[in-house]
Design an enzyme around this catalytic site. Sequence first.
Site, short mmCIF file in Angstrom:
data_model
loop_
_atom_site.label_atom_id
_atom_site.label_comp_id
_atom_site.label_asym_id
_atom_site.label_seq_id
_atom_site.Cartn_x
_atom_site.Cartn_y
_atom_site.Cartn_z
N HIS A 294 1.07 -1.28 0.24
CA HIS A 294 0.24 -0.32 -0.20
C HIS A 294 0.79 1.31 -0.17
CE1 HIS A 294 -2.68 2.88 2.33
NE2 HIS A 294 -2.77 3.19 1.26
CA CA Z 1 0.35 -0.58 -4.76
#
Ligand code: CA
Length: 397
Positions: A183
């Site tokens: 992320h």
């Molecule tokens: Ca990513």
Amino acid sequence: QYGLEKPRGYNVSFHYNPHVEYHHFGSSHPMKPWRLTLTKQLVLAYGLEYTMDLYEPRPATIDELEVFHDREYLSFLSQVTPQNAKPDDPAYLSFGFGGESNDCPVFDGLWNYVSIYSGASMSAAQNLNNKQSDIAINWSGGLHHAKKNLASGFCYINDIVLAIQLLLTQNQRVLYIDIDVHHGDGVEAAFESTDRVFTLSYHKFGIDRNGYPFFPGTGNINEMGPTDPANRGKGHSLNIPIDDGIDDEQYKWLFKTVTGAVIEKYNPTAIVLQSGADSLGGDRLGRFNLNIKAHGFCVETVKSYGRPLLLIGGGGYTPRNVARTWCHETAVCVGTELHNELPTHIPYIQAFQGAENGGGILYPDLHNTKRHDNLNTQDNLHKLVTQALENLRYVEG
Ligand code: CA
Ligand code: ZLM
Ligand code: ZN
């Protein structure tokens, strides 16, 4: 030698300071700046340097980095060395260094390393700002976890945030897309209170058998930035949580559908694509099952929208495949196809030869080289896309 000529249409620039290669995070640390040497050797061997403008950018200065990072953090980062580091100093731990996992070690030349990769992303952004390039590439950047006062997940300085800040001087709306398997939390956090940057990250999300969340543990589909209606950044982050083993066709469909919807709705005047190569099959840290051309499809898709594009690296822990992917994506940018047979005069050619290293070709099959079963059903992915498109309700172009 391969008779490549500069294609009409896209002006591509390649921003690379070779001094970045000579840094080592320590033996057995997964982040290996040497993958950049391999990438450069492939790019040169295919003759791609004749199709782009090459830049050797200077390192960023401490004042340039202070546009995003705290002064106390920078002064610590610029002074700490393996010799003077005090691992029990509260400042050391609170700035994210060392610790149990040692994700962010203090190594020789650390300050030099971070200023080089940051300088390259800033140089690339400036080229887009001056309209000297349509696409500007920095494979040494993309360190998306760094926060303003914290090193995290192999990232010390957030070159992406610094580059976007430069783009914001010339653009009303910048779209950030992140296909690293992790992320892009640092970039998302940096711009959470503005609607002038939209962040979109695709990543592995979930808790493992051992009870640990996949790093950094954030980025579920319901995390869309601030919830306060008075906050301009509300709804200007989109996270696409994916499970182990996603395959080429599923990822391409997911990427094209969601990214296309975001670009059409948000209508950015510049795009930054973090092309972390740890989403490939067989990556040492990743969980996905993508082949090189499926990863490159994301670059092709973004390029097809014809907006100024900053293309940066990121993760990628199987160096020979990182180099293959970023070489392929450089070719995608300039609009040329490459022979599958690797040129034989490449230094370090052994790194690409032998069955376990991809058999001397550019596009070996990476599918299930590490045997991650595909836990993504078509039904889950359709629900994910439906939710993602609903999440765009706060976005105006
Ligand atoms: Ca990513
Ligand atoms: N521990 N050495 C991606 C960043 C991923 C954090 C902390 C419990 C490693 C990893 C380091 C040599 C990007 C975590 C608590 C023990 C993990 C991560 C040093 C191996 C080594 O061999 C290693 C001694 C090291 C670090 C593996 N760390 C794997 N995964 C992640 C950070 C960065 O790709 O997104 C962008 C460049 N860290 O999972 C713990 C939470 C478990
Ligand atoms: Zn990553």
